[in-house]
Design a protein around this motif. Structure first.
Motif, short mmCIF file in Angstrom:
data_model
loop_
_atom_site.label_atom_id
_atom_site.label_comp_id
_atom_site.label_asym_id
_atom_site.label_seq_id
_atom_site.Cartn_x
_atom_site.Cartn_y
_atom_site.Cartn_z
N GLU A 149 -47.19 -45.06 12.69
CA GLU A 149 -46.51 -46.21 13.30
C GLU A 149 -47.54 -47.15 13.97
O GLU A 149 -48.57 -46.70 14.47
CB GLU A 149 -45.48 -45.73 14.32
N LEU A 205 -44.24 -35.90 19.72
CA LEU A 205 -44.88 -35.85 18.41
C LEU A 205 -44.91 -34.44 17.83
O LEU A 205 -44.83 -34.27 16.61
CB LEU A 205 -46.29 -36.43 18.52
N THR A 241 -41.55 -34.11 16.11
CA THR A 241 -41.13 -35.09 15.10
C THR A 241 -42.20 -35.43 14.08
O THR A 241 -41.95 -36.24 13.19
CB THR A 241 -40.70 -36.41 15.78
N TYR A 242 -43.40 -34.83 14.20
CA TYR A 242 -44.49 -35.32 13.36
C TYR A 242 -45.35 -34.20 12.76
O TYR A 242 -46.57 -34.23 12.88
CB TYR A 242 -45.39 -36.27 14.16
N VAL A 256 -50.37 -40.23 13.41
CA VAL A 256 -49.21 -41.12 13.47
C VAL A 256 -49.45 -42.38 12.64
O VAL A 256 -50.52 -42.99 12.69
CB VAL A 256 -48.91 -41.49 14.94
N GLN A 270 -43.18 -33.92 7.53
CA GLN A 270 -42.44 -35.10 7.98
C GLN A 270 -43.25 -36.37 7.76
O GLN A 270 -42.72 -37.40 7.35
CB GLN A 270 -42.08 -34.95 9.46
N SER A 324 -42.13 -44.83 10.02
CA SER A 324 -40.73 -44.54 10.33
C SER A 324 -40.18 -45.42 11.44
O SER A 324 -40.70 -45.41 12.57
CB SER A 324 -40.58 -43.07 10.73
N LYS A 367 -37.97 -43.96 18.86
CA LYS A 367 -38.15 -42.85 19.80
C LYS A 367 -39.32 -43.12 20.74
O LYS A 367 -39.26 -42.79 21.94
CB LYS A 367 -38.38 -41.55 19.03
N TYR A 424 -42.35 -40.04 6.04
CA TYR A 424 -42.46 -41.32 6.73
C TYR A 424 -43.31 -42.32 5.94
O TYR A 424 -43.01 -43.51 5.92
CB TYR A 424 -43.10 -41.12 8.11
N ILE A 433 -38.87 -43.13 14.30
CA ILE A 433 -39.91 -42.67 15.23
C ILE A 433 -40.32 -43.80 16.17
O ILE A 433 -40.54 -43.58 17.37
CB ILE A 433 -41.13 -42.15 14.46
#
Length: 380
Positions: free
Chosen positions: A85, A20, A23-24, A83, A28, A40, A46, A32, A43
């Motif tokens: 997601e 994270l 990528t976060y 996050v 970003q 995303s 991933k 997303y 993600i």
């Protein structure tokens, strides 16, 4: 009690934190949130690639056979990174229904695609008049041949836009607030008669109000006992509450770090505001609140392993109360110490406050859980 992480748990923490961190970041996340469904897919893959979607599932089902502590570690990282997601609805909640109540056939049909990231799910439970009572259900499930017909409406279904499958609570018999006569059903999101109203929530997630009009499902859609599923629902929701506590701790931890860094760099009239003793005291109060929340999050995590439902209820409810209190104090102080900039959409800190506010209300606000604690007697 030993609160030290095992070697495997430390490696898990390093893995998810590292993923994270790379990528976060905040910029970003802004990208997303504009993607279809509000998160995303890259993600998500991933997360699947690092095995994080399979953490709580048994090895025999293709998972890693880990427990509540591992879920806590992941949810704290999710909170720190804000996050988007759908880990909570897909893995913790809907995956929890399959782990605790799913048949072998249901696990075979759904778990592999959850673990590899090719399918997400959503929990359709909240209704217009239900407030926080899990047994207050008007959505009906009527037997027709070997299958069932579902009618009703569910509100604020997180990830309802993207989910391929909905886990739906419905009443198979009895009156609206009866604790018996409740079932859990797996409903395809593209089922005939199912319609959605999609919208964004205050914290950046996406939700849906879902209407079921004579939606037909087969006998294989029933999770557990179609007339006595309340205990299963309560267990899974308690696990979701504990996971939300861990997410909130992650968000509070990051909020404190952001605020302390701001105090160290922001100047007012040529003086660093972090040099003012009164502001240092307020930051210290935030730290105390964070540590109180962290300890109660750990308690809630341990409580999810209780087979005694009354003990689990008491401990998880107490944790939810403290999490709400700490989140409110840390969120409000963080905004105040940032000044006007803290209220802008471009400031990270405001987004943490929004998420903490939503967590405070999810599956019961502090008043609701305080009543639960008081009605259950002295803490064990």
């Amino acid at each position: 009690m030993d609160f030290e992480l095992s070697e495997e748990q430390r490696l898990l923490k390093e893995s998810v934190d590292g993923l994270l961190a790379n990528t976060y970041d905040f910029e970003q996340r802004k990208r997303y949130i504009k993607e279809n469904g509000g998160w995303s897919k890259l993600i998500w893959q991933k997360l699947a690639g690092q095995g994080l979607l399979g953490v709580p599932f048994a090895e025999s089902d293709g998972g890693f056979g880990a427990g509540a502590v591992e879920t806590m570690i992941i949810m704290e990282a999710i909170g720190r990174a804000l996050v988007l997601e759908p880990y909570l609805p897909t893995v913790v909640i809907c995956g929890g229904f399959l782990r605790h109540g799913g048949s072998v056939a249901q696990k075979v049909a759904h778990l592999p695609s959850i673990i590899d990231g090719s399918r997400t799910l959503a929990f359709a439970q909240l209704e217009k008049s239900s407030r926080y009572d899990l047994y207050d259900i008007t959505t009906s499930a009527k037997k027709r041949g070997k299958g069932w017909v579902i009618d009703g409406e569910k509100l604020v279904v997180i990830n309802g836009q993207s989910a391929e499958t909905l886990v739906v609570t419905a009443r198979s018999r009895g009156a609206q607030r009866d604790k018996g006569g409740i079932g859990v059903f797996l409903v395809p999101a593209d089922a005939k008669g199912l319609t959605k109203k999609i919208y964004a929530t205050q914290d950046g997630l996406h939700a849906a109000d879902v209407t079921f009009t004579s939606v037909e499902v087969g006998a294989e859609a029933v999770v557990g006992d179609p007339e006595n599923a309340l205990s299963l629902i309560e267990r899974v929701v308690d696990e979701a509450r504990a996971a939300l506590c861990a997410e909130a701790v992650g968000a509070m931890d990051e909020s404190l770090k952001i605020t302390v860094e701001y105090l160290k760099t922001r100047k007012q009239f040529g003086v660093l505001i972090g040099s003012f003793q009164s502001l240092r005291h307020r930051a210290a109060d935030m730290f105390v609140a964070l540590e109180q929340a962290r300890s109660m999050s750990m308690l809630a995590t341990m409580a999810t392993n209780c087979d005694d439902a009354a003990d689990r209820l008491q401990l998880v409810a107490a944790a939810k109360v403290q999490i709400a209190r700490s989140g409110k104090l840390i969120g409000e102080e963080a905004i105040q110490l940032h000044g006007g900039i803290g209220m802008t959409m471009d400031a990270r800190i405001g987004h943490y406050f929004k998420r903490l506010t939503m967590v405070e209300r999810a599956f019961g606000d502090p008043g609701y859980h305080l009543r639960r604690v008081s009605e259950s007697g002295p803490l064990v």
